[in-house]
Structures are given as structure tokens and as C-alpha cells.
Scaffold this active site. Sequence first.
Site, PDB file in Angstrom:
ATOM      1  NE  ARG A   1      -2.354  -9.074  -3.051  1.00 29.04           N
ATOM      2  CZ  ARG A   1      -1.313  -8.256  -2.959  1.00 29.04           C
ATOM      3  NH1 ARG A   1      -0.630  -7.904  -4.052  1.00 29.04           N
ATOM      4  NH2 ARG A   1      -0.903  -7.824  -1.789  1.00 29.04           N
TER       5      ARG A   1
ATOM      6  CB  CYS B   1       5.828  -6.819  -5.763  1.00 30.28           C
ATOM      7  SG  CYS B   1       5.125  -5.429  -6.683  1.00 30.28           S
TER       8      CYS B   1
END
Length: 315
Positions: free
Chosen positions: A23, A246
Site C-alpha cells: 500500500r 504519500c
Amino acid sequence: MSAQSASGATDYSQVALRDVTLRDGLQLTGKVLDVEVRVALARTLLAAGVPELEIGSMARPDLVPPMAGTLDIVAQLTPDELDRCWVWVATPRHVEKAAAAGVRNFQYCLSVSDAHNKANIGRSAEDSVAAMPRAVAAAKEAGGRIQLCLATAFTCPFDGPVDPDRVRGIVADPRTADADDVVLADTLGQAHPDQVRDLFATVGAGERRLVFHGHDTWGMGVANSLAAADGGARLVDGALGGLGGCPFAPGASGNTASEDLLFATRPGFLTPAVLADLVRAGERLLAELGEQSRSKAAQGARSKAQAFDWVIAGD
């Protein structure tokens, strides 16, 4: 299980790793890996003994393309495998959709800072907190677990330092009280060990398990993870080769490397052979992605210090 030894020092071998390669590790890469490749990696990690994994996200694939196919991964894993796997969610609808596909562990994420929450999720932090009871209800109805994950718990890329009282306030909010775990994320990797230790020790999570998600931007990933454990964390996040970051946080570089965290904490399942298998798995993945490894332990495992058991011999 307590991570305190008889002497009162932290027994780091009792601090578990959650590998987030699939992820947070993949979401900044420019390549979408085939579902079969991701399933195979999940099974490699689980077979090695890694206790928990993040396997994907319910984020929109047009916004985070590498997360496309997350539910296809879920469909290929067994219920026993899924018991050890987490999926990132940000809304009650995400939970409902993932639960219908077989997901049972949900990481409900919001940012402590409004600026980042709006960039990442498209709403204020208060709106995300207000929606959490419905997300919890959906997770519990499915017989699952849900985490409260607080991104930008230390600094925000837009607003700078984050007030620890704001973190503590969200953790203490009755609307988040039914989360099974509390995850505090150093999204930018700008925190330092004393800061991390103090926040974990004072966050007031009660009986909920504490989790640290750290990045290694300033080289503090392992040190901060150990400091979080000193403050009460029982699970720390890492990604193979320090991959990731991110996409909605300028300045966020790779995660703390799973190889480095394992070498530092020495959980019971870790042997030189297991570490070697994980180093090889990381090397294969990074080669396919065209990425460089940031793992010091992986580099050490490939050194010429043949008298050291942790060095890979014969490859």
C-alpha cells in the site's frame, strides 16, 4: 502482550512489524503491478513470518493508480491470510465496499491537520472524525477490526508542526473510542525520537493497541520506531527497501525499511535465512519498479563481511 522486560527496558523483539509495501510502499511508484505479482509478494511476506500486512487501499485509482486492483487481491487471498491483512479506508462507504469483498481489517485514516486532510481525503479532519462511528459500525457488522490512523501526527507539509494536544484530542474524542488500534503517523519523517516517545507515552489510547507509522526522510525511521515502542507502541510499519511515501504530502520520502526494522527488533521468527529471503524479495520488487533500495540492512546483507551470519552468502 507487554514489551517490557523484567528489567523494565523495552523488549523490542515483542514489537511486531506490519509490512506496508503493497500500500504505502507502492502508492508513489509510477508503475501498476499486476495483481498476481502483488498476491505473490503478500504470500512471500506472510510465509516468512511477517505477522501483519497492508495490502492496498480503497483510494480512487484515478488519483492513486498503483492501488488499482486492491479488491482483486482480496479475492485471491484466503480468509486466514486476510486475517493478517489491512486495507486503507477513509469513509464509511469504503468500509462497506471492502467488507463486501471480504476485507476484515480496516485502517480508517484521517489527517490531524485540516490542510493535509483536505489534500488527501477532500474534507476537514472534523468531517472525517464525525463519519468514523458509521465506519466502525460497518467494520463491526462485518466481524472485523478497525484502526484510527492519524496522519500528520507530528508535522504537516502545509501547516508545519502539529500541536500534540490536537492529536490527543482526536484520540480522546468519543466518536473514535471504538477503534481497536490507534496509529500515529510521522507522515513526513520529520519527527525525532524524544518527540515520538513522548507523544506515544501521553496520547491516552487506553486499552487500544498503539501503532507507529514512520518515514525515513531524515534518517530517523528505525530510531523513531524504537522510541515509539518505548512509549507503548506494539506494532510498527515498514516497507521493503524503504519504498514509498504519500502522494499528497510534498517532502514525504520512503517508509522505514522493513529489513532495517526486523534487524533492529529481532522478532522470534527472524533468522539469517528469513532475512535473506526478504532482502531478495525486496530486490526483485525494486528491480521491477526501477527503484533504488534505501535499506541499510539490505545493503549490509550484501556486504563482504562473510564472518557475520546475517550476510548473504552464495548469491
